[in-house]
Motif scaffolding. Sequence first.
Motif, PDB file in Angstrom:
ATOM      1  N   VAL A  50      -2.445  -7.896   4.347  1.00 25.65           N
ATOM      2  CA  VAL A  50      -1.162  -7.218   4.558  1.00 25.65           C
ATOM      3  C   VAL A  50      -1.313  -5.812   5.120  1.00 25.65           C
ATOM      4  O   VAL A  50      -0.350  -5.256   5.644  1.00 25.65           O
ATOM      5  N   THR A  51      -2.505  -5.227   5.013  1.00 28.35           N
ATOM      6  CA  THR A  51      -2.700  -3.859   5.499  1.00 28.35           C
ATOM      7  C   THR A  51      -3.470  -3.781   6.805  1.00 28.35           C
ATOM      8  O   THR A  51      -3.369  -2.787   7.515  1.00 28.35           O
ATOM      9  N   GLY A  52      -4.280  -4.815   7.085  1.00 26.53           N
ATOM     10  CA  GLY A  52      -5.134  -4.763   8.268  1.00 26.53           C
ATOM     11  C   GLY A  52      -6.392  -3.932   8.036  1.00 26.53           C
ATOM     12  O   GLY A  52      -7.177  -3.696   8.956  1.00 26.53           O
ATOM     13  N   ILE A  53      -6.623  -3.484   6.814  1.00 25.79           N
ATOM     14  CA  ILE A  53      -7.819  -2.703   6.468  1.00 25.79           C
ATOM     15  C   ILE A  53      -8.837  -3.691   5.897  1.00 25.79           C
ATOM     16  O   ILE A  53      -8.512  -4.445   4.973  1.00 25.79           O
ATOM     17  N   ASN A  54     -10.061  -3.677   6.442  1.00 28.61           N
ATOM     18  CA  ASN A  54     -11.015  -4.687   5.989  1.00 28.61           C
ATOM     19  C   ASN A  54     -11.412  -4.490   4.531  1.00 28.61           C
ATOM     20  O   ASN A  54     -11.308  -3.392   3.982  1.00 28.61           O
ATOM     21  N   GLN A  55     -11.866  -5.586   3.919  1.00 31.00           N
ATOM     22  CA  GLN A  55     -12.172  -5.584   2.484  1.00 31.00           C
ATOM     23  C   GLN A  55     -13.273  -4.595   2.127  1.00 31.00           C
ATOM     24  O   GLN A  55     -13.219  -3.965   1.063  1.00 31.00           O
ATOM     25  N   ARG A  56     -14.245  -4.441   2.994  1.00 37.29           N
ATOM     26  CA  ARG A  56     -15.337  -3.508   2.707  1.00 37.29           C
ATOM     27  C   ARG A  56     -14.802  -2.072   2.615  1.00 37.29           C
ATOM     28  O   ARG A  56     -15.170  -1.317   1.718  1.00 37.29           O
ATOM     29  N   GLN A  57     -13.923  -1.719   3.556  1.00 34.00           N
ATOM     30  CA  GLN A  57     -13.337  -0.379   3.538  1.00 34.00           C
ATOM     31  C   GLN A  57     -12.488  -0.183   2.290  1.00 34.00           C
ATOM     32  O   GLN A  57     -12.523   0.873   1.661  1.00 34.00           O
ATOM     33  N   LEU A  58     -11.726  -1.211   1.912  1.00 31.19           N
ATOM     34  CA  LEU A  58     -10.937  -1.136   0.678  1.00 31.19           C
ATOM     35  C   LEU A  58     -11.855  -0.916  -0.526  1.00 31.19           C
ATOM     36  O   LEU A  58     -11.520  -0.154  -1.428  1.00 31.19           O
ATOM     37  N   GLY A  59     -13.013  -1.574  -0.510  1.00 33.57           N
ATOM     38  CA  GLY A  59     -13.990  -1.377  -1.588  1.00 33.57           C
ATOM     39  C   GLY A  59     -14.482   0.061  -1.648  1.00 33.57           C
ATOM     40  O   GLY A  59     -14.668   0.623  -2.732  1.00 33.57           O
ATOM     41  N   HIS A  60     -14.698   0.675  -0.471  1.00 32.17           N
ATOM     42  CA  HIS A  60     -15.109   2.085  -0.430  1.00 32.17           C
ATOM     43  C   HIS A  60     -14.015   2.984  -1.008  1.00 32.17           C
ATOM     44  O   HIS A  60     -14.303   3.945  -1.727  1.00 32.17           O
TER      45      HIS A  60
END
Length: 130
Positions: free
Chosen positions: A89-99
Amino acid sequence: MKKIIVNIVWNDNYGAYSDEVPGCVATHSTIEGVKEAFVSALQFHIEGSETDELPDCLKKDFELEFELSVSALLHHYDKILTRAAISRVTGINQRQLGHYLSGYRNPRRDKRDIIIAGLHKIGNELLSIK
C-alpha cells in the motif's frame, strides 16, 4: 488552547517526550501506557515546579497531541500487519520498512506521511467490510 506535541519513539520500549517541556519523559511497554505515563509525569512536573519555572505553554490551557515516530508506529503494527501488506500500500520495500522499524534509518517526513496514508488505506478497507 495551546497544543503541546508529545513525541513517541521506540527503542526497546516506547518513550515519550516533548521539546516544549524539557525534562518531562515517560516510558512504557505499550503506546497507551506511555501516553498515560507521560500525562502522569507532566502532572507531577507541573505540581513540583514553581510557576515561574514552568514553560509558558503550561501556564495556560493546553492539550497534548501525541505523534508517533515511524519506528514506534511500525513496531506497534508489526504483529498485526505484515511488512508485505504495508509495502504493497505504500510502495516502500520491505527491507526499507525494516530499517525504519529498527530505527537503523529514519524516514523523511514525506515517507512518514506515505506510511500513515497506507495504514489509513488498510483501515478504511477493513471498515468497508460488512
